[in-house]
Design an enzyme around this catalytic site. Structure first.
Site, short mmCIF file in Angstrom:
data_model
loop_
_atom_site.label_atom_id
_atom_site.label_comp_id
_atom_site.label_asym_id
_atom_site.label_seq_id
_atom_site.Cartn_x
_atom_site.Cartn_y
_atom_site.Cartn_z
N GLU A 97 44.03 7.35 -66.86
CA GLU A 97 43.13 7.52 -67.66
C GLU A 97 41.63 7.32 -67.07
OE1 GLU A 97 41.69 6.91 -72.54
OE2 GLU A 97 42.95 5.46 -71.40
N LYS B 178 42.82 13.74 -76.17
CA LYS B 178 43.38 12.45 -76.94
C LYS B 178 43.13 12.82 -78.25
CE LYS B 178 42.70 7.79 -76.23
NZ LYS B 178 42.07 6.64 -75.36
N CYS C 218 47.10 7.42 -73.61
CA CYS C 218 46.67 6.01 -73.97
C CYS C 218 47.08 5.71 -75.34
CB CYS C 218 45.28 5.71 -73.55
SG CYS C 218 44.78 4.11 -73.32
#
Length: 259
Positions: free
Chosen positions: A44, A116, A157
């Site tokens: 990331e 995300k 994540c």
């Protein structure tokens, strides 16, 4: 067998050009390994670094859809004829900024883009306090893409914490769940390996988590420990905290055997 390379790179915070140079060097290292990787996975925010300073000066690092980071990844995919899961970068569209991962096939074509969905807003007493949503907007799409080895699902994540997202990807055919990430020194030792193993067992698929190397001097210290897990929950490889390039063989028939 499908060979996955994890690039656990040292990130030069707020210095994209240095990171471009470093990633090119790591690609060359990965391609010199035996077996040669079929898929390369980055962490990331690899181009500018997940840090307080980067978020305070986000206007200096956001990129349009075909910005410099994407150009580097596309060129590397084409140069080495390899699939690239491009970690994530801060992407600008209109007046919104997203934490976005791009996937490229060996011809350099973009075959997937994941924004995300679950932003990293956390306040752990005595630990980490961070609010990604102060700067970023959430994505809304479940992201899968086809490869010669079957479908793969992509999250970033904090997305990994949400079992419903991973389950939906598995129900849509994902045999591998990919998670570019940057867990920190509070959440990493507590939950990084646990979550990757848990999602693998939940869905009887492989999980691949790529993280940055640890920099103790950074304002945001990453946990490292990039990890590959099989559908039985067995850790096939886990990096340490420092820089590392590792290639792991995934026998995707294992998915069918476990199921």
């Amino acid at each position: 067998m499908t060979n996955f390379a994890l690039l656990q790179t040292n990130i030069a915070f707020c210095d994209p050009e240095a990171n471009f140079k470093r990633v090119r060097e790591l690609f060359a290292q990965a391609m010199a390994k035996d077996p040669r990787p079929d898929v390369v996975v980055l962490p990331e925010d690899w181009s500018a670094g997940f840090s307080d300073e980067m978020f305070r000066h986000m206007e200096d690092f956001v990129e349009p859809e075909n910005g410099p980071s994407v150009t580097v990844l596309r060129e590397l995919a084409r140069q080495y004829q390899v699939w690239v899961v491009g970690g994530s970068i801060p992407e600008l569209e209109g007046d919104k900024i997203y934490n976005t991962s791009y996937v490229f096939d060996p011809e350099g074509r973009c075959v997937a883009r994941h924004r995300k969905m679950h932003l990293f807003d956390i306040d752990v007493p005595g630990g980490m306090c961070f609010r990604e949503s102060d700067t970023l907007s959430p994505g809304s799409d479940i992201t899968l893409f086809d490869t010669p080895w079957g479908k793969m699902g992509l999250c970033i994540c904090f997305d990994l914490r949400f079992e419903e997202l991973c389950r939906l990807m598995a129900l849509e055919g994902a045999r591998v769940l990919l998670a570019p990430a940057a867990f920190n020194m509070t959440t990493g030792p507590a939950h990084w390996e646990l979550l990757l193993r848990q999602r693998a067992v939940d869905n009887q698929c492989f999980t691949v988590g790529a993280a940055p190397a640890r920099d103790e001097a950074a304002s945001y210290v990453a946990w490292g420990h990039s990890l590959v897990c099989d559908p039985w929950g067995t850790v096939l490889h886990q990096c340490g905290s420092g820089p590392e390039v590792v290639v792991t063989d995934l026998d995707l028939s294992r998915v069918d055997a476990v199921r």
